[in-house]
Design an enzyme around this catalytic site. Structure first.
Site: not given
Ligand code: SAH
Length: 214
Positions: A57
């Site tokens: 993000s």
């Molecule tokens: N915190 C991260 C960015 C997150 S982007 C960083 O610092 O890089 C959002 C993430 O949520 C993605 O990697 C996606 O695969 C994950 N995601 C989506 N649905 C999910 C779920 N049900 N359980 C766990 N992760 C999930």
């Protein structure tokens, strides 16, 4: 922006006030969490691709979420959506306590695990699976952060938060969300803060969106 220092100055000018959050951004090397070819942009205030249709993000967005979480040393945190692992590292720099983080995509979880291990973060525990309903095995948590968009807070979350605990999530539809913080008071979640106008990738899973397109 070329350095962590410049990025933090920019975050301050953008309205981020929590000194603990700003200090964490000075500490953690974002460049270590992005793919090689994105490294020169690591300290820009933009989201960057990390593969598998996901992004690390925008720093301003992460800073906003962490400020709304009201983190302190000693708090136990659950993150849903590990992605690159960068946010988990920022959280750890503030709490200095175990961080639990769930990621749906096994390849991203594995890469985040490796990065965190290489940087010496031994108290960040990464789990693979659908974290949309939280992670009941290690509950209760003081703080829960959803790093992907949801239509509303999933019902199991209240049972996984300590009294007075806070959950922050992007709540809205697939194209537009508000960041909302709720505090657990008795058997209710009470909204305590809202910041408008963000766009996250969706939570994919039981409590996420029913259908979505990239
Ligand atoms: N915190 C991260 C960015 C997150 S982007 C960083 O610092 O890089 C959002 C993430 O949520 C993605 O990697 C996606 O695969 C994950 N995601 C989506 N649905 C999910 C779920 N049900 N359980 C766990 N992760 C999930």
């Amino acid at each position: 922006m070329r350095s962590r220092e410049e990025l933090v100055e920019h975050l301050k000018r953008s309205g981020i006030r929590d000194e603990k959050v700003l200090k964490a951004f000075l500490k953690v090397l974002r460049g270590e969490f992005v793919p090689e070819e994105e490294r020169e942009y690591a300290y820009n205030d933009t989201a960057l691709p990390i593969g598998y249709g996901q992004t690390i993000s925008q720093p301003f967005t992460i800073a906003s979420m962490l400020e709304m979480l009201r983190l302190e040393r000693g708090l136990k945190v659950l993150e849903v959506g590990t992605g690159s692992g960068y946010t988990a590292a920022l959280i750890y720099e503030i709490t200095k306590s175990p961080v639990y983080s769930v990621e749906r995509i096994p390849e991203l979880a594995e890469r985040a695990r490796k990065t965190l291990r290489r940087l010496g973060y031994n108290e960040i525990y990464i789990f693979v699976g659908d974290g949309s309903g939280g992670l009941p095995q290690y509950a209760p948590y003081d703080r829960i952060i959803y790093h992907a968009a949801l239509p509303k807070i999933p019902s199991p979350i209240i049972g996984q938060l300590r009294e007075g605990g806070i959950v922050v999530a992007p709540i809205g539809d697939l194209h537009y969300q508000d960041l909302v913080a709720y505090e657990k008071r008795g058997d209710k979640l009470v909204e305590i803060e809202r910041r408008e106008g963000f766009v996250f990738v969706p939570v994919v899973g039981k409590y996420g969106f029913r259908s979505y397109h990239f």
